[in-house]
Every structure is written in structure tokens, then in C-alpha cells.
Design an enzyme around this catalytic site. Structure first.
Site, mmCIF file in Angstrom:
data_model
loop_
_atom_site.group_PDB
_atom_site.id
_atom_site.type_symbol
_atom_site.label_atom_id
_atom_site.label_comp_id
_atom_site.label_asym_id
_atom_site.label_seq_id
_atom_site.Cartn_x
_atom_site.Cartn_y
_atom_site.Cartn_z
ATOM 1 N N CYS A 70 1.240 -1.202 0.234
ATOM 2 C CA CYS A 70 -0.018 -0.139 0.648
ATOM 3 C C CYS A 70 0.962 1.724 0.236
ATOM 4 O O CYS A 70 0.711 2.553 0.041
ATOM 5 C CB CYS A 70 -0.805 -0.059 1.473
ATOM 6 N N HIS B 128 -4.383 6.960 0.939
ATOM 7 C CA HIS B 128 -4.549 5.645 0.539
ATOM 8 C C HIS B 128 -5.663 5.247 1.144
ATOM 9 O O HIS B 128 -5.878 5.328 2.209
ATOM 10 C CB HIS B 128 -2.935 4.574 0.992
ATOM 11 N N ASN C 167 -9.876 -0.855 -2.508
ATOM 12 C CA ASN C 167 -8.395 -0.579 -1.726
ATOM 13 C C ASN C 167 -7.773 -1.608 -3.070
ATOM 14 O O ASN C 167 -7.690 -2.629 -3.177
ATOM 15 C CB ASN C 167 -7.922 -0.943 -0.588
HETATM 16 N N1 ACO Z 1 -19.072 -10.187 5.727
HETATM 17 C C1 ACO Z 1 -20.210 -9.948 6.704
HETATM 18 N N2 ACO Z 1 -19.346 -10.426 8.011
HETATM 19 C C2 ACO Z 1 -17.932 -10.454 7.815
HETATM 20 C C3 ACO Z 1 -17.446 -10.575 6.908
HETATM 21 C C4 ACO Z 1 -17.953 -9.606 5.538
HETATM 22 N N3 ACO Z 1 -17.155 -9.217 4.798
HETATM 23 N N4 ACO Z 1 -15.556 -10.330 7.074
HETATM 24 C C5 ACO Z 1 -15.724 -10.780 8.447
HETATM 25 N N5 ACO Z 1 -17.306 -10.850 8.847
HETATM 26 C C6 ACO Z 1 -17.522 -10.966 10.170
HETATM 27 C C7 ACO Z 1 -16.191 -11.446 10.686
HETATM 28 O O1 ACO Z 1 -15.955 -13.503 10.174
HETATM 29 C C8 ACO Z 1 -16.600 -11.055 12.912
HETATM 30 O O2 ACO Z 1 -17.454 -12.141 12.990
HETATM 31 P P1 ACO Z 1 -17.262 -12.793 14.209
HETATM 32 O O3 ACO Z 1 -17.568 -11.730 15.007
HETATM 33 O O4 ACO Z 1 -18.912 -13.416 14.440
HETATM 34 O O5 ACO Z 1 -16.472 -13.782 14.319
HETATM 35 C C9 ACO Z 1 -16.986 -9.674 12.703
HETATM 36 O O6 ACO Z 1 -17.600 -10.010 11.091
HETATM 37 C C10 ACO Z 1 -16.444 -8.551 13.468
HETATM 38 O O7 ACO Z 1 -14.621 -9.038 12.351
HETATM 39 P P2 ACO Z 1 -14.114 -8.054 12.218
HETATM 40 O O8 ACO Z 1 -12.646 -8.431 12.067
HETATM 41 O O9 ACO Z 1 -13.414 -8.007 13.982
HETATM 42 O O10 ACO Z 1 -14.502 -7.098 11.682
HETATM 43 P P3 ACO Z 1 -14.385 -5.150 11.922
HETATM 44 O O11 ACO Z 1 -15.355 -4.699 12.420
HETATM 45 O O12 ACO Z 1 -12.708 -5.323 12.765
HETATM 46 O O13 ACO Z 1 -13.557 -4.833 10.945
HETATM 47 C C11 ACO Z 1 -12.120 -4.373 8.665
HETATM 48 C C12 ACO Z 1 -13.358 -5.356 9.547
HETATM 49 C C13 ACO Z 1 -13.546 -3.505 7.504
HETATM 50 C C14 ACO Z 1 -11.129 -5.433 7.834
HETATM 51 C C15 ACO Z 1 -11.178 -3.826 9.859
HETATM 52 O O14 ACO Z 1 -10.680 -4.232 10.347
HETATM 53 C C16 ACO Z 1 -10.909 -2.678 9.254
HETATM 54 O O15 ACO Z 1 -11.170 -2.027 8.251
HETATM 55 N N6 ACO Z 1 -9.631 -3.060 9.246
HETATM 56 C C17 ACO Z 1 -8.564 -2.244 8.880
HETATM 57 C C18 ACO Z 1 -8.446 -2.755 7.337
HETATM 58 C C19 ACO Z 1 -6.981 -2.117 6.668
HETATM 59 O O16 ACO Z 1 -7.974 -0.910 5.978
HETATM 60 N N7 ACO Z 1 -6.539 -2.827 5.502
HETATM 61 C C20 ACO Z 1 -5.953 -2.640 4.087
HETATM 62 C C21 ACO Z 1 -5.153 -1.185 5.012
HETATM 63 S S1 ACO Z 1 -3.916 -1.823 4.669
HETATM 64 C C22 ACO Z 1 -2.975 -2.707 2.750
HETATM 65 O O17 ACO Z 1 -4.471 -0.907 2.517
HETATM 66 C C23 ACO Z 1 -3.062 -3.441 3.229
#
Ligand code: ACO
Length: 335
Positions: free
Chosen positions: A114, A262, A292
């Protein structure tokens, strides 16, 4: 000493639009969950046999070269940032040299995910500053869709990423109060595995063993992301590195005309926006439409912002990225 200035920008995204509803047909997810957590409404995926990381990079580069008003043979160096090269080796930089039929200039591949485009701009900027090169082509391009896990197992990662490419021509600028004022780069490798794709890691794994094992539960071929940990680190590092860039130039948040972060997650951008007290007009986001796109996200966003007239001469434009590595960086530009 010289400065470098962006004199041409271009981007290319595949025509194939994949909505959140499309994804919910193949995995257990839904539009509301994705939009609420990430801001993403749709992304682009390449169609098999039509585009690759290299071909999209070339398409974006052609637009950037034309807009820069230079000839391809005026390009002195190529920098290609991607985590999804067409081949394991060689990287796509040399393929761009061949495809654009540029003379035998150097071609460098950047592997900083990224932050790849920010790292690429920094490298290009140093070559131009020292007078070694006059025009450098910097490309960021990614095809994620061919390597994601389209089952419910992969939903936490797969819904976030999209395909696309962007490119910029950096050129020598005699006026050192203009153009790229500074770049700052960082890394913290202790978190390498928090956002990673382990296989094929030929330095550690014997390909013959992997083939023999042929284990369908082996997820090391898919990107892994510790989402909440990445999120928490991203908001801190984005803020730090923007501040570092501003301070190095005797500037403050009040001087920012446009921030192009980004496009990792709309919630991360909004957090940073709030932290720096910026209005909606001062932050450019297009993650809603493209997801992304990793190394391609900043050049696509920068090109769109420029095309939409959101960047005027004299504006202070701030680019910032955070991602796998972890790596992060910022670029401060007087346009
Ligand atoms: N649809 C539905 N449910 C989902 C999905 C989905 N696509 N993905 C995960 N879940 C579920 C999980 O299984 C979990 O269920 P559980 O509680 O029964 O176990 C629940 O949703 C919560 O999951 P989390 O991973 O804790 O969800 P969170 O609120 O943290 O959101 C996310 C996940 C969106 C990935 C968030 O953590 C995030 O944005 N993190 C930053 C990631 C990012 O920006 N990455 C890119 C930056 S770096 C780069 O660009 C390489």
C-alpha cells in the site's frame, strides 16, 4: 539541487464492476456490513485474459506520458510498484520498458504494497533531485481479484480489495519551492505477518514440497489480514507521518489544501481527516467506487482529483500511505 514535479498523470481501471451485492452471492456478506465498515460500494475486477498488472500499468502510463507532453524516449527511468506482479520474476518494470518500446533505461520494482507508490515517488524524487535523471515514470498497479479467497472464509479481506493502475511522470523542476518538497518513509517489520501473503515464499518454502502436499486447507496462498490490528496501527501511522512531513517544511495542518490518503478504508481516512481538522473538500476519497487498490490507490485518486479540477497551481497536496510491512510514508507537494 533540483526539485521534482508531477507533470503528467493517468489511470486505468477494468470495466468489470463488482458490487457488494455481487459478492454476497458467493460468500456470506452483505452491502450494509461492507459499507458500514469500509465505505466501499463497488470495485473493479479484471476479466480473465483481458488485463494484467503490467498491461493496466502500461495503459495508465500512456495517458500520463501524453498529458506530460513528453516523448516516451524522454523517460530516463521506470519505477513500478506492485504486490501482484505478472510473473514471480522478473518484475513488471522491465516489461513496461519493452511494451512501451522505451530505450534501455533502468527499471526498478518496488515491493512495498500500500505504500508502494509513495516509496516509488520518493525513489524517483531522489534521482531527480541529484540531477541523475530528468524524467521518471512511476507506476502503481494491482490485480488482486485473481488471488483472493471468494468463499466466506476470505470475506474479511476479499471485500476490501480491487484492481486498477495509476501512473505519474516526475520531471525536473528548477524552482525548489515547487513540486515535491519532501518524502518520509518508515517500516516496522515486526508486524510483517499481520498483513501478508506467505506463499509462494521461495526463500523459505520448497515448491516441490508445496506441490506434493497439495493441501486444500493451506491458506498461505491467500492474503491474511489482522483487520483490527491493521486499523489501529494505520490511524496512528498516517497521522504521524503527515505531521512529520508538514513539520519538516515548517507547515501545519492549516496549510493543507488537499489530502489524498491511500484508500485503505474510508473509516481510516475519516479518522485522519478529523484529526487534522480538515473539511470534506480537503480530503479526496474514491474507495467507494474502487475499493482498496493498494499501490494503485494513490495515483488513481491523484489523477481523478486533478481531472476534477480539485488541485490548483500553488496548492499544498499531501499524499500519505500505510500498509503491509508495516510500511508507511508521506509526500508533501507544492503543486
Ligand atoms: N461480511 C460480513 N461479516 C464479516 C465480513 C464480511 N465481509 N468480514 C468479517 N466479518 C465478520 C467476522 O467474521 C466477525 O464475525 P464474528 O464476530 O462472528 O467472528 C465480525 O464480522 C467482525 O469481524 P472483524 O474482523 O472484527 O470486523 P471489523 O469491525 O474489525 O472490520 C475490517 C473488519 C473492515 C477489515 C476492519 O478491521 C478494517 O477496516 N481494518 C483495517 C483494514 C484495512 O484497512 N486494510 C487495508 C489497509 S492496509 C492495505 O491497504 C494493505
Amino acid at each position: 539541487m533540483y526539485n521534482s514535479k508531477i507533470i503528467g498523470l493517468g489511470y486505468f481501471v477494468p470495466e468489470n464492476v463488482v458490487t457488494n451485492d455481487d459478492l454476497s452471492k458467493v460468500m456470506d456478506t452483505d452491502d450494509e456490513w461492507i459499507q458500514e465498515r469500509t465505505g466501499i460500494k463497488e470495485r473493479r475486477h479484471v476479466i480473465k485474459g483481458e488485463d494484467t498488472t503490467m498491461s493496466m500499468g502500461v495503459k495508465a502510463a500512456k495517458i500520463a506520458i501524453e498529458r506530460a507532453g513528453i516523448d516516451k524516449d524522454d523517460i530516463d527511468f521506470i519505477v513500478f510498484a506492485t504486490l501482484s506482479p505478472d510473473y514471480y520474476f522478473p518484475g513488471p518494470g522491465v516489461m513496461v520498458q519493452s511494451d512501451l518500446d522505451i530505450k534501455t533505461v533502468g527499471a526498478l520494482d518496488v515491493r512495498n504494497q500500500c505504500s508502494g507508490f509513495v516509496y516509488g515517488l520518493s525513489v524517483a524524487d531522489q534521482y531527480i533531485k541529484t540531477g541523475m535523471y530528468k524524467n521518471v515514470l512511476v507506476i502503481g498497479s494491482e490485480v488482486h481479484s485473481t488471488g483472493l479467497d471468494f468463499t466466506t472464509r476470505g470475506r474479511g479481506v476479499t471485500v476490501i480489495f480491487g484492481d486498477g493502475a495509476g501512473a505519474a511522470i516526475l520531471s525536473r523542476e528548477e524552482d525548489t519551492t515547487n513540486g515535491i518538497l519532501s518524502t518520509h518513509l518508515h517500516s516496522e517489520g515486526q508486524h510483517a505477518e499481520e498483513l501478508s501473503l506467505i506463499a509462494p515464499g521461495m526463500g523459505t518454502r520448497w515448491v516441490t514440497d508445496i506441490i506434493k502436499e497439495n493441501d486444500p486447507s493451506d491458506v498461505s496462498y491467500y492474503p491474511h489480514m489482522n483487520g483490527q490490528f491493521v486499523f489501529k496501527n494505520a490511524v496512528v501511522r498516517f497521522s504521524e507521518v503527515i505531521m512529520e512531513g508538514l513539520m519538516a517544511n515548517g507547515l501545519t495542518n492549516k496549510d493543507i489544501d488537499l489530502l489524498i490518503p491511500h484508500q485503505a478504508n474510508l473509516r481510516i481516512s475519516q479518522f485522519v481527516q478529523k484529526k487534522f481538522g480538515l473539511s470534506d473538500k480537503q480530503v479526496f476519497n474514491n474507495i467507494m467506487r474502487y475499493g482498496n487498490t493498494t499501490a494503485a490507490s494513490i495515483p488513481i485518486a491523484l489523477t481523478e482529483a486533478w481531472e476534477q479540477g480539485k488541485i490548483k497551481q500553488g496548492d499544498l497536496v499531501v499524499l500519505a500511505a500505510f500498509g503491509s510491512g508495516f510500511t508507511w510514508g508521506s509526500v508533501i507537494i507544492r503543486w
